[in-house]
Every structure is written in C-alpha cells, then in structure tokens.
Write an enzyme that holds these catalytic residues in place. Structure first.
Site, PDB file in Angstrom:
ATOM      1  CB  CYS A 156     -21.003  -8.791  14.399  1.00 45.52           C
ATOM      2  SG  CYS A 156     -20.202  -9.072  12.797  1.00 45.52           S
ATOM      3  CG  ASP A 157     -15.649  -8.214  13.229  1.00 51.20           C
ATOM      4  OD1 ASP A 157     -16.826  -7.882  13.010  1.00 51.20           O
ATOM      5  OD2 ASP A 157     -14.715  -7.905  12.479  1.00 51.20           O
ATOM      6  CB  ALA A 158     -16.504  -7.186  19.470  1.00 47.00           C
TER       7      ALA A 158
END
Length: 365
Positions: A156-158
């Site tokens: 999800c950080d991407a």
C-alpha cells in the site's frame, strides 16, 4: 430582526476571535519552521536502523515534498533551498531500481520544483524513468511475494510513492499515457489491498488473514497514512473533469470516516488502526498524514461537518505536543511494514515530511 441580530453576533465573534486565531496561526508557523529547520540541520544524522542512505532514498521523498509544500505555503525559504541543494547535488536522479515505486518517489518534489523554476534538468530523469516503465511494463502477478512482485504496486505504501509522479507528469506534459498507466495500476492495487468493509488498506496481501491481539484485522497506521495522503495529492492533481476523479474522491471520503473513527481522544493515531491497546503510544508519521488529509479535505470542501475540522485540529495539536524545544519530532515508527511500538526518541524524515504537509493545510484552515 433576528437575522440582523444573528449576523451582528457572528460578526462580533469573528472580530473578537481574530486576534486569538492570528496568535495561534503564528504559533503554528513557528513550530513548523522549527521542525523543518531541525531536520535540515540534522539531515543524514537520524534515521532508522543506522544505515546510510542516498539522497534518492524513498524515505526522503515524503520529506522533500513536505519541504517544498511548506516552503511555498509559509515562505520559509530554507525549505526550498534545502531540496534544491539536494537535487543539484545528485543531478536530480532517481533511485536505481527501475520498476520499484519507492525509487521514483523523490521525483514528486523534483517535478514540483520544475513547475516553479522551469529547469528541464529537474524534469528529465523523472520523465525518462516513467517513460521506460510505461514502454516496458512489468509482467508479474500483483502480490508482494510473487516473482518480481515489487515491480508492481503490491504494497500500500507504493500508492504514495509513485502515483503522484505519474499524475503530475500528465499535468506537465499533457500526455494522458502517464495518467492512464497510473489509473490502471492504482485500480489493481486497490482491488487487491482495500478492505471495503473497514475502508482501510492492508499493507500487502500477506496481512489479509492476520489478526491483532484483540482479534481485529491488521491495518498498519502509517501504511494507511501513505494511502490517505496520496488520495489527497491525486485529487489536487487529477482534473475534476477527468472520469477517474470521482473514483479517487469516493475512496478519500470513505477512508476519512474510518480515519476519524480510529483517532484517540488526545488527537493521535496509534501504530495499529484497530488495536490501540496493543500499541498505546502515538505514531506521528501516520498522525501527520491523517491530519494533512483531513485538513486538506476540509479546506477543499470535500469533508463537510465539524467532525472533520475538529479531528484535523486535534491531530495537529497532538503532533505539536510531541515536538521538542529544538524542533525534533518524536514518536515516529522506524522503517517497517507493520505496526510496531514507538518512543519519543524515535524520529524519521518521512514523519517530518508528513508534519510539514499537515502544517501547510492547518494554517490555511
């Protein structure tokens, strides 16, 4: 008669409240300037795991964006000068990994500076990296543990690291291919990692079956902070006339309700969104990103009702309470991918970046 009386009362309330508001705004700016200056003075001295980093490291991407935005909002010149110095020092280069979302993150600030200064040296490396990825997209399953899984946005950080770069490239160049690529990959990542019941993102697919000590699903606070801030940034970048705008707006509004529900009474968010008892301390990179997104939504009229305004202000007040007298921001979880405990001694550049993004919206709210 009653309407005139109410109008007069509101006018007097505004007049009497103006000095207090001005004083609070001045204090907010002073705190944010102090945090920014501490990080500039200590850049490269404090970071997780004691490992040296390049200027292009993803952790710096959020910091550079926060510095550019706060510098533009506040007029505090050292912020932009700092990012300009870093960019010139490394030739505006990207990280080494061609497809990895983390290694294009610093490009956000470079593109923002390009818009201000028009120096093509700031644009060229980012454009070349994005063009090469789009021309030869990764052919792999969208799962963090798949072969070459990190070549797609499988964590999800991407969604904070890469999408704002592609969206801004379309705005700068007018070429829709960047936005089309971003939409396709963002949709796929959201379909894989977004929980429509909880309206939060799993860090990656490995966490979907996991549970916290209290039996709740595992939603990493900073991971959701990355996603929430990314949605605000995309809504500031994607034209409202674009068919995809409503998709991002819906996600942002949905997440906002969950974000507010997870805020504690003091105004902070904890490392785990749904198990604050297991992690009773604040986590200020998440708190910074959430405060930023909430204040941004209020300022743009996407979040209506006092609950969001109050949550943003509580979040900001809590953040400021964890700033030392010298400007050092504490309680920032080190680099990781799941909830973990924090202490006041822990700080990180992405926490400062999130703090400065929050400040940029709070002073305008």
């Amino acid at each position: 008669m009653y309407k005139r009386l109410i109008t007069s009362l509101l006018l007097w309330a505004a007049i009497l409240g103006a000095p207090a508001a001005a004083k609070a705004g001045k204090r907010d700016r002073q705190i944010a300037n102090r945090v920014a200056q501490w990080q500039i003075d200590n850049f490269g001295n404090y970071f997780s795991k004691g490992l040296p980093r390049s200027d292009q490291h993803w952790a710096n991407g959020a910091l550079y964006r926060g510095m550019v935005v706060w510098g533009e909002t506040s007029g505090y010149k050292p912020c932009e000068e700092f990012v300009l110095t870093v960019g010139r020092r490394n030739g505006w280069r990207m990280g080494r990994r061609q497809y990895h979302a983390d290694d294009i993150c610093v490009g956000q600030a470079y593109l923002m500076l390009y818009q201000r200064h028009g120096d093509t040296a700031m644009l060229r490396p980012v454009l070349q990296r994005a063009d090469s990825v789009i021309a030869f997209p990764a052919k792999t399953r969208l799962h963090i543990k798949a072969r070459d899984g990190s070549k797609r946005w499988s964590w999800c950080d991407a969604l904070f690291m890469a999408p704002p770069v592609y969206a801004l490239l379309t705005r700068i160049t007018g070429d829709q291919k960047y936005l089309q690529f971003m939409n396709s990959e963002f949709y796929a990542a959201t379909a894989a990692l977004y929980d429509p019941a909880e309206r939060l993102y799993y860090r990656d697919a490995r966490y979907i079956p996991k549970r916290e000590k209290n039996g709740k699903k595992v939603f990493w606070s900073r991971g959701n902070g990355w996603c929430y801030a990314a949605l605000a940034i995309l809504l500031d970048t994607v034209p409202e006339s674009d068919p995809t705008y409503d998709y991002y707006r819906r996600l942002f509004v949905e997440m906002s309700a969950s974000v507010v529900a997870c805020q504690d009474r003091s105004g902070s968010w904890h490392p785990s969104m749904l198990d604050p008892e297991a992690y009773p301390m604040p986590e200020n990179s998440a708190s910074g990103f959430f405060s930023y997104g909430l204040a941004w939504g209020v300022n743009r009229g996407l979040l209506t009702g006092s609950v969001y305004r109050k949550a943003a202000r509580r979040g900001w007040k809590a953040l400021c309470s964890h700033v030392d007298s010298d400007g050092r921001l504490g309680y920032v979880q080190p680099i990781g991918g799941s909830p973990a405990s924090t202490t006041r001694e822990m700080t990180e550049v992405y926490g400062v970046g999130a703090f400065l993004l929050a400040a940029s919206e709070i002073v305008n709210m």
